[in-house]
Each structure stands twice: as structure tokens, then as C-alpha cells.
Enzyme design. Structure first.
Site, PDB file in Angstrom:
ATOM      1  N   PRO A 108       0.832  -1.205   0.000  1.00  0.00           N
ATOM      2  CA  PRO A 108       0.000   0.000   0.000  1.00  0.00           C
ATOM      3  C   PRO A 108       0.873   1.264   0.000  1.00  0.00           C
ATOM      4  O   PRO A 108       1.913   1.293   0.657  1.00  0.00           O
ATOM      5  CB  PRO A 108      -0.793  -0.105   1.302  1.00  0.00           C
ATOM      6  N   ALA A 111       1.324   4.730   3.252  1.00  0.00           N
ATOM      7  CA  ALA A 111       0.653   4.150   4.417  1.00  0.00           C
ATOM      8  C   ALA A 111       1.633   3.858   5.549  1.00  0.00           C
ATOM      9  O   ALA A 111       1.263   3.309   6.569  1.00  0.00           O
ATOM     10  CB  ALA A 111      -0.060   2.870   4.016  1.00  0.00           C
ATOM     11  N   GLY A 112       2.899   4.201   5.365  1.00  0.00           N
ATOM     12  CA  GLY A 112       3.877   3.960   6.418  1.00  0.00           C
ATOM     13  C   GLY A 112       4.563   2.603   6.286  1.00  0.00           C
ATOM     14  O   GLY A 112       5.240   2.161   7.207  1.00  0.00           O
ATOM     15  N   LEU A 113       4.393   1.948   5.148  1.00  0.00           N
ATOM     16  CA  LEU A 113       4.988   0.623   4.986  1.00  0.00           C
ATOM     17  C   LEU A 113       6.245   0.660   4.119  1.00  0.00           C
ATOM     18  O   LEU A 113       6.791  -0.376   3.744  1.00  0.00           O
ATOM     19  CB  LEU A 113       3.960  -0.362   4.408  1.00  0.00           C
ATOM     20  N   SER A 115       6.760   1.859   0.997  1.00  0.00           N
ATOM     21  CA  SER A 115       6.596   1.484  -0.404  1.00  0.00           C
ATOM     22  C   SER A 115       7.592   2.208  -1.309  1.00  0.00           C
ATOM     23  O   SER A 115       8.228   1.588  -2.168  1.00  0.00           O
ATOM     24  CB  SER A 115       5.146   1.768  -0.818  1.00  0.00           C
ATOM     25  N   SER A 116       7.778   3.505  -1.113  1.00  0.00           N
ATOM     26  CA  SER A 116       8.666   4.240  -2.026  1.00  0.00           C
ATOM     27  C   SER A 116      10.116   3.771  -1.864  1.00  0.00           C
ATOM     28  O   SER A 116      10.845   3.656  -2.856  1.00  0.00           O
ATOM     29  CB  SER A 116       8.549   5.749  -1.815  1.00  0.00           C
ATOM     30  N   ALA A 117      10.516   3.451  -0.645  1.00  0.00           N
ATOM     31  CA  ALA A 117      11.891   2.976  -0.443  1.00  0.00           C
ATOM     32  C   ALA A 117      12.095   1.596  -1.060  1.00  0.00           C
ATOM     33  O   ALA A 117      13.137   1.333  -1.683  1.00  0.00           O
ATOM     34  CB  ALA A 117      12.219   2.927   1.049  1.00  0.00           C
ATOM     35  N   ASP A 159      13.957   3.426   6.047  1.00  0.00           N
ATOM     36  CA  ASP A 159      13.192   2.648   5.064  1.00  0.00           C
ATOM     37  C   ASP A 159      14.092   1.948   4.036  1.00  0.00           C
ATOM     38  O   ASP A 159      13.986   0.736   3.840  1.00  0.00           O
ATOM     39  CB  ASP A 159      12.164   3.537   4.349  1.00  0.00           C
TER      40      ASP A 159
HETATM   41  O1  PMV Z   1       5.671   6.524   7.233  1.00  0.00           O
HETATM   42  P1  PMV Z   1       6.961   6.054   6.719  1.00  0.00           P
HETATM   43  O2  PMV Z   1       7.065   4.628   6.438  1.00  0.00           O
HETATM   44  O3  PMV Z   1       7.456   6.905   5.599  1.00  0.00           O
HETATM   45  O4  PMV Z   1       7.973   6.171   7.913  1.00  0.00           O
HETATM   46  C1  PMV Z   1       8.346   7.397   8.403  1.00  0.00           C
HETATM   47  C2  PMV Z   1       9.252   7.188   9.563  1.00  0.00           C
HETATM   48  C3  PMV Z   1       9.694   8.496  10.176  1.00  0.00           C
HETATM   49  O5  PMV Z   1      10.515   8.169  11.279  1.00  0.00           O
HETATM   50  C4  PMV Z   1       8.505   9.307  10.651  1.00  0.00           C
HETATM   51  C5  PMV Z   1      10.472   9.325   9.165  1.00  0.00           C
HETATM   52  C6  PMV Z   1      11.845   8.784   8.839  1.00  0.00           C
HETATM   53  O6  PMV Z   1      12.385   9.244   7.811  1.00  0.00           O
HETATM   54  O7  PMV Z   1      12.402   7.973   9.580  1.00  0.00           O
END
Ligand code: PMV
Length: 327
Positions: A108, A111-113, A115-117, A159
Site C-alpha cells: 500500500p 501508508a507507512g509501509l 513502499s517508495s523505499a 526505510d
Molecule cells: O511513514 P513512513 O514509512 O514513511 O515512515 C516514516 C518514519 C519516520 O521516522 C517518521 C520518518 C523517517 O524518515 O524515519
């Protein structure tokens, strides 16, 4: 030079330490069994064509100018980080060729998973194979990290690190990536609020709070560091109760710096009430995903409770495989 090459890289969840990691704290991160796959093909012209099913965009660059094919005005912004990886690898290889990049991903987006990395890491690895640049894993991480800096202003690098190495790592900015030996299965339910948010904006919000209340926020971040340190022993010995408890504490600290919201809280509480050992938001917050740690026999109950509370839930597990060549 090869005619084509394919590589894949995993998604991630941050178990502990998001946001604090941007400011120098430790984060504990886990690779999960969802992957982005990138196929790189040599072209006979000088175009750099990029197509992504993940962000529904496609277009090509010629002489540094972008021509959109799908995704309209946003296409360039979405594809820019991948273009950065391609330019970087082409410069390293000194080959004057065009390439086509095809991205397919089951992760997804926004969403914090990670994906782009995952896409950036898989792109760097596929291009490395195609162009025979002979990069080490660390150099693949670096190339993806440089591209990530285009998407969000001040990323920690966590990431691309986990997408490259897989398994469980402790990551601290500017320090060597530490792989943790974790035998335990770490059964997790991921709950997606389906609310997209900008990681850059959430990071900026925490940075602003830290500027305005330096001693308060520094102490919150110090506690976050202690939590991550405490978790290392629990992870190694498979002590899921302790891990759940420190996840709950970490969530409270993230709430304190203003990155939780009502939809996330609803999912976190639903998971805990359904018997999760611990639950917290994961990643940047403000929407995106939460994670719940639960004993295997409780996973279905927790997933159901998250769905009833309005989230989309899926059960996942750690994967040891970082970036890998698929062909
Ligand atoms: O939401 P994500 O998966 O892009 O993770 C962000 C994690 C943070 O600590 C908020 C930002 C970072 O670059 O580490």
C-alpha cells in the site's frame, strides 16, 4: 551489458522509534512479506521510461525533460525519485543508453509501509544488474537513500536500510546498521486507516514541536530511546509480552508529539480490546497504518476487531529476505 534484469525488495514496519529516529534516536524495524518488483530493460534510444502500477503513473525523460503518459500533472513528481536512481546508476556505469523501468508492487502506498523505499531499492538493484555496476548492498542502500531525500525532505534512511537488508534491524542515523538475531515469529496484524498522509509534513510537525518545547520533546525522545533499547533483549529472547508492553508505551509517546489521530486511536484500542499484546501506530502517523502484536491464536480476532473499527487489516510476518535479484 545485459538486456534486462529484475529485482525485488520488501516493505517494512517500524516496530519502535519512528520520528525519534529522525532526531538521532534508535529505531527497530522489521521487513515484512510484501514486496515491490522492478524490471529494468535496455533501450536502443536514449529515453528513460518509467512505469509504475504502484502510483499509477508513467512517462519518459529525454534530455532531462519529462513527458507524461499516464497520471497527468502528478506523474513527474511521483516518478522523480526513480529517475534520480536511474541517473545515478547510469553515471556510475558510464554507459550511454536508455532504459525502461517497470514497477509492480503489492505494498500500500503512503501508508507507512515503506513502499517508495522498496521501489527505490529494487530499482537500484535491477539497474545494477542490468548495467553491471557491481554495487555492494551498502551502495544500493545509498543510491536508494539519495532518491528518498527527493520524496521527503529529511528522511532518516531507515526505510531503504530495511528494504535492502531484510530481517530485523536497529537503525540509528549515521551509525552502522545493526542486524538483530530474532528467531521469534513476531506475528503482527497491520491495520490501515486508508488515510493518506505526507511523511514530510508529519516529520516537520514533530520538528516544529521540538523547536518550541526543546526540553519536553528531548525527554520524550530519550524515553523512546530507552524503549527501543529495552526491546532488543525481548526480541532476542522472544518475550512477546514485554515487546507488546513497550509498543504500547511507544504509542503513548507518539501520541504526545501529536502524530496519532482519532482513526488510528480507534484501531489501536480495538486491537488491544481484542487481546493484542501491544498496539501502536507505525511510520509517520496522521493516518496510514497501525500494528498489533498478538499471539498466533489471537491474530484473526485482532484483525476482525480492526476491520470492525473501520480499518483494513492483514496478518503479516517478518521476512529475512532483503533486496534480491529475481532474474
Ligand atoms: O511513514 P513512513 O514509512 O514513511 O515512515 C516514516 C518514519 C519516520 O521516522 C517518521 C520518518 C523517517 O524518515 O524515519
Amino acid at each position: 551489458m545485459k538486456a534486462q534484469a529484475t529485482a525485488s525488495a520488501p516493505a517494512k514496519v517500524i516496530l519502535l522509534g519512528e520520528h525519534f529516529v529522525v532526531h538521532g534516536g534508535p529505531a527497530i524495524v522489521l521487513a515484512i512479506d510484501k514486496r515491490a518488483t522492478v524490471k529494468a530493460k535496455a533501450r536502443t534510444d536514449r529515453k528513460i521510461r518509467i512505469r509504475s502500477n504502484a502510483v499509477k503513473a508513467s512517462g519518459y525523460y529525454l534530455n532531462n525533460r519529462f513527458y507524461a503518459e499516464e497520471g497527468g500533472e502528478d506523474a513527474m513528481e511521483k516518478l522523480e525519485p526513480i529517475y534520480a536512481v536511474v541517473k545515478d546508476l547510469l553515471a556510475l556505469s558510464s554507459k550511454r543508453v536508455g532504459v525502461s523501468i517497470d514497477i509492480s508492487s503489492s505494498i500500500p502506498v503512503a501508508a507507512g509501509l515503506g513502499s517508495s523505499a522498496a521501489v527505490a531499492v529494487a530499482s537500484a538493484a535491477a539497474l545494477d544488474q542490468l548495467l553491471e555496476t557491481g554495487l555492494t548492498k551498502d551502495e544500493i542502500f545509498r543510491a536508494a537513500f539519495d532518491a528518498e531525500k527527493i520524496v521527503h525532505g529529511n528522511p532518516s534512511g531507515v526505510d531503504p536500510a530495511i528494504s535492502t537488508y531484510g530481517g530485523v534491524i536497529m537503525y540509528r542515523r549515521g551509525e552502522k546498521i545493526k542486524k538483530l538475531d530474532v528467531d521469534a515469529d513476531l506475528p503482527l496484524v497491520i491495520g490501515d486507516t486508508k488515510i493518506e498522509r505526507s511523511t514530510g509534513q508529519m516529520v516537520a510537525h514533530v520538528g516544529d514541536l521540538k523547536r518550541r518545547y526543546p526540553s519536553v520533546v528531548d525527554n520524550i525522545m530519550r524515553a523512546g530511546g530507552e524503549i527501543a533499547a529495552t526491546s532488543v533483549e525481548a526480541l532476542k529472547s522472544g518475550d512477546l509480552e514485554t515487546l507488546g508492553e513497550v509498543m504500547n508505551m511507544n504509542h503513548a509517546l507518539l501520541y504526545a508529539v501529536g502524530v496519532s489521530n482519532e482513526p488510528l486511536e480507534r484501531l489501536v484500542y480495538a486491537a488491544r480490546e481484542a487481546g493484542a499484546l501491544g498496539a501502536k501506530l507505525t511510520g509517520a502517523g496522521g493516518g496510514g497504518c497501525m500494528i498489533a502484536l498478538a499471539a498466533k491464536e489471537k491474530l484473526e480476532d485482532v484483525a476482525e476487531a480492526i476491520e470492525e473499527a473501520g480499518g483494513e487489516a492483514f496478518i503479516t510476518r517478518k521476512t529475512m529476505d532483503g533486496v534480491r535479484i529475481e532474474g
